[in-house]
Write a protein that holds these residues in place. Sequence first.
Motif, PDB file in Angstrom:
ATOM      1  N   LEU A  57      60.895  30.113-129.291  1.00 56.00           N
ATOM      2  CA  LEU A  57      61.347  28.830-128.776  1.00 56.00           C
ATOM      3  C   LEU A  57      62.861  28.783-128.630  1.00 56.00           C
ATOM      4  O   LEU A  57      63.592  28.997-129.597  1.00 56.00           O
ATOM      5  N   ASP A  58      63.302  28.507-127.416  1.00 55.46           N
ATOM      6  CA  ASP A  58      64.720  28.308-127.144  1.00 55.46           C
ATOM      7  C   ASP A  58      65.159  26.984-127.763  1.00 55.46           C
ATOM      8  O   ASP A  58      64.371  26.048-127.862  1.00 55.46           O
ATOM      9  N   LEU A  59      66.416  26.902-128.174  1.00 54.35           N
ATOM     10  CA  LEU A  59      66.919  25.673-128.778  1.00 54.35           C
ATOM     11  C   LEU A  59      67.521  24.720-127.755  1.00 54.35           C
ATOM     12  O   LEU A  59      67.312  23.516-127.822  1.00 54.35           O
ATOM     13  N   GLY A  60      68.270  25.240-126.794  1.00 57.55           N
ATOM     14  CA  GLY A  60      69.038  24.401-125.887  1.00 57.55           C
ATOM     15  C   GLY A  60      68.311  24.060-124.606  1.00 57.55           C
ATOM     16  O   GLY A  60      68.698  24.524-123.535  1.00 57.55           O
ATOM     17  N   MET A  61      67.269  23.251-124.719  1.00 59.85           N
ATOM     18  CA  MET A  61      66.527  22.826-123.532  1.00 59.85           C
ATOM     19  C   MET A  61      66.803  21.349-123.274  1.00 59.85           C
ATOM     20  O   MET A  61      67.014  20.585-124.220  1.00 59.85           O
ATOM     21  N   PRO A  62      66.777  20.932-121.999  1.00 61.03           N
ATOM     22  CA  PRO A  62      66.992  19.515-121.694  1.00 61.03           C
ATOM     23  C   PRO A  62      65.786  18.664-122.109  1.00 61.03           C
ATOM     24  O   PRO A  62      64.705  19.194-122.363  1.00 61.03           O
ATOM     25  N   GLU A  63      65.999  17.389-122.166  1.00 59.86           N
ATOM     26  CA  GLU A  63      64.987  16.385-122.519  1.00 59.86           C
ATOM     27  C   GLU A  63      64.518  16.514-123.960  1.00 59.86           C
ATOM     28  O   GLU A  63      64.821  15.677-124.779  1.00 59.86           O
ATOM     29  N   MET A  64      63.785  17.546-124.295  1.00 62.19           N
ATOM     30  CA  MET A  64      63.288  17.760-125.655  1.00 62.19           C
ATOM     31  C   MET A  64      63.770  19.136-126.095  1.00 62.19           C
ATOM     32  O   MET A  64      63.244  20.163-125.665  1.00 62.19           O
ATOM     33  N   ASP A  65      64.791  19.162-126.954  1.00 62.15           N
ATOM     34  CA  ASP A  65      65.361  20.457-127.346  1.00 62.15           C
ATOM     35  C   ASP A  65      64.429  21.199-128.305  1.00 62.15           C
ATOM     36  O   ASP A  65      63.387  20.681-128.723  1.00 62.15           O
ATOM     37  N   GLY A  66      64.793  22.412-128.641  1.00 61.55           N
ATOM     38  CA  GLY A  66      63.955  23.239-129.499  1.00 61.55           C
ATOM     39  C   GLY A  66      63.782  22.696-130.902  1.00 61.55           C
ATOM     40  O   GLY A  66      62.741  22.888-131.520  1.00 61.55           O
ATOM     41  N   PHE A  67      64.793  21.999-131.413  1.00 59.50           N
ATOM     42  CA  PHE A  67      64.690  21.424-132.764  1.00 59.50           C
ATOM     43  C   PHE A  67      63.618  20.334-132.796  1.00 59.50           C
ATOM     44  O   PHE A  67      62.751  20.326-133.683  1.00 59.50           O
ATOM     45  N   GLU A  68      63.666  19.421-131.833  1.00 60.64           N
ATOM     46  CA  GLU A  68      62.667  18.351-131.770  1.00 60.64           C
ATOM     47  C   GLU A  68      61.280  18.929-131.490  1.00 60.64           C
ATOM     48  O   GLU A  68      60.289  18.505-132.084  1.00 60.64           O
ATOM     49  N   THR A  69      61.218  19.904-130.601  1.00 66.21           N
ATOM     50  CA  THR A  69      59.940  20.539-130.286  1.00 66.21           C
ATOM     51  C   THR A  69      59.336  21.169-131.533  1.00 66.21           C
ATOM     52  O   THR A  69      58.144  21.025-131.807  1.00 66.21           O
ATOM     53  N   ALA A  70      60.164  21.854-132.324  1.00 64.83           N
ATOM     54  CA  ALA A  70      59.688  22.492-133.556  1.00 64.83           C
ATOM     55  C   ALA A  70      59.139  21.458-134.539  1.00 64.83           C
ATOM     56  O   ALA A  70      58.072  21.656-135.134  1.00 64.83           O
ATOM     57  N   ARG A  71      59.868  20.366-134.722  1.00 64.91           N
ATOM     58  CA  ARG A  71      59.406  19.330-135.654  1.00 64.91           C
ATOM     59  C   ARG A  71      58.064  18.760-135.212  1.00 64.91           C
ATOM     60  O   ARG A  71      57.159  18.567-136.028  1.00 64.91           O
ATOM     61  N   GLU A  72      57.919  18.518-133.904  1.00 62.05           N
ATOM     62  CA  GLU A  72      56.656  17.973-133.387  1.00 62.05           C
ATOM     63  C   GLU A  72      55.531  19.005-133.462  1.00 62.05           C
ATOM     64  O   GLU A  72      54.389  18.664-133.757  1.00 62.05           O
ATOM     65  N   LEU A  73      55.851  20.257-133.201  1.00 58.04           N
ATOM     66  CA  LEU A  73      54.856  21.331-133.273  1.00 58.04           C
ATOM     67  C   LEU A  73      54.278  21.433-134.683  1.00 58.04           C
ATOM     68  O   LEU A  73      53.072  21.597-134.853  1.00 58.04           O
ATOM     69  N   ARG A  74      55.125  21.321-135.685  1.00 60.51           N
ATOM     70  CA  ARG A  74      54.676  21.428-137.074  1.00 60.51           C
ATOM     71  C   ARG A  74      53.734  20.295-137.478  1.00 60.51           C
ATOM     72  O   ARG A  74      52.959  20.436-138.419  1.00 60.51           O
ATOM     73  N   LYS A  75      53.771  19.178-136.758  1.00 58.73           N
ATOM     74  CA  LYS A  75      52.891  18.040-137.054  1.00 58.73           C
ATOM     75  C   LYS A  75      51.501  18.201-136.449  1.00 58.73           C
ATOM     76  O   LYS A  75      50.577  17.488-136.839  1.00 58.73           O
ATOM     77  N   LEU A  76      51.363  19.099-135.472  1.00 64.56           N
ATOM     78  CA  LEU A  76      50.081  19.275-134.783  1.00 64.56           C
ATOM     79  C   LEU A  76      49.064  19.973-135.681  1.00 64.56           C
ATOM     80  O   LEU A  76      49.442  20.792-136.528  1.00 64.56           O
ATOM     81  N   PRO A  77      47.773  19.702-135.488  1.00 65.93           N
ATOM     82  CA  PRO A  77      46.752  20.454-136.224  1.00 65.93           C
ATOM     83  C   PRO A  77      46.908  21.951-135.940  1.00 65.93           C
ATOM     84  O   PRO A  77      46.973  22.374-134.789  1.00 65.93           O
ATOM     85  N   ASP A  95      73.669  25.990-136.749  1.00 66.31           N
ATOM     86  CA  ASP A  95      72.454  26.195-135.956  1.00 66.31           C
ATOM     87  C   ASP A  95      71.339  26.759-136.829  1.00 66.31           C
ATOM     88  O   ASP A  95      70.183  26.325-136.755  1.00 66.31           O
ATOM     89  N   ARG A  96      71.668  27.708-137.654  1.00 70.07           N
ATOM     90  CA  ARG A  96      70.679  28.312-138.558  1.00 70.07           C
ATOM     91  C   ARG A  96      70.151  27.300-139.575  1.00 70.07           C
ATOM     92  O   ARG A  96      68.959  27.280-139.884  1.00 70.07           O
ATOM     93  N   ARG A  97      71.040  26.462-140.073  1.00 68.50           N
ATOM     94  CA  ARG A  97      70.627  25.417-141.018  1.00 68.50           C
ATOM     95  C   ARG A  97      69.656  24.458-140.334  1.00 68.50           C
ATOM     96  O   ARG A  97      68.610  24.109-140.888  1.00 68.50           O
ATOM     97  N   ARG A  98      69.991  24.067-139.114  1.00 63.19           N
ATOM     98  CA  ARG A  98      69.146  23.131-138.384  1.00 63.19           C
ATOM     99  C   ARG A  98      67.778  23.727-138.028  1.00 63.19           C
ATOM    100  O   ARG A  98      66.768  23.023-138.055  1.00 63.19           O
ATOM    101  N   THR A  99      67.736  25.018-137.705  1.00 64.18           N
ATOM    102  CA  THR A  99      66.431  25.622-137.400  1.00 64.18           C
ATOM    103  C   THR A  99      65.556  25.648-138.647  1.00 64.18           C
ATOM    104  O   THR A  99      64.357  25.364-138.567  1.00 64.18           O
ATOM    105  N   LYS A 100      66.158  25.959-139.782  1.00 63.55           N
ATOM    106  CA  LYS A 100      65.388  25.968-141.029  1.00 63.55           C
ATOM    107  C   LYS A 100      64.832  24.574-141.324  1.00 63.55           C
ATOM    108  O   LYS A 100      63.662  24.415-141.661  1.00 63.55           O
ATOM    109  N   GLU A 101      65.676  23.554-141.169  1.00 61.23           N
ATOM    110  CA  GLU A 101      65.242  22.177-141.415  1.00 61.23           C
ATOM    111  C   GLU A 101      64.157  21.729-140.445  1.00 61.23           C
ATOM    112  O   GLU A 101      63.308  20.914-140.791  1.00 61.23           O
ATOM    113  N   ALA A 102      64.185  22.244-139.224  1.00 54.30           N
ATOM    114  CA  ALA A 102      63.201  21.861-138.206  1.00 54.30           C
ATOM    115  C   ALA A 102      61.860  22.570-138.375  1.00 54.30           C
ATOM    116  O   ALA A 102      60.896  22.234-137.703  1.00 54.30           O
ATOM    117  N   GLY A 103      61.810  23.580-139.250  1.00 48.30           N
ATOM    118  CA  GLY A 103      60.537  24.258-139.511  1.00 48.30           C
ATOM    119  C   GLY A 103      60.391  25.643-138.921  1.00 48.30           C
ATOM    120  O   GLY A 103      59.298  26.197-138.919  1.00 48.30           O
TER     121      GLY A 103
END
Length: 109
Positions: A57-77, A95-103
Amino acid sequence: MQPSKIGKDVLIVDDNVDAAHCVALLLSIKGHLTRVVHDGRACLAEVQARCPQIVLLDLGMPEMDGFETARELRKLPGGEGILLVALTGWGQDEDRRRTKEAGFNHHLI
């Protein structure tokens, strides 16, 4: 006799179309099943439709970045069991700290 090499099911998520397809090609050559999407919402839809083993997963995407995508992905069954890898040009400590926090499991630059 060597054990058979079984590829992994890998989803590549990057808004850079060429980069995403290059990664997919390289992984396909190595025997992995690859799929490519280009934004966070498409990633979440694809994970729900067919849960991959690995998401790159890339981090720097428009609309929904990789951090938000990761957090939402972890909530899915099944999302908690996916190997989630940041594949990005962002490599600062923050950046590394934020990726760890995002899952994310790993952070590749």
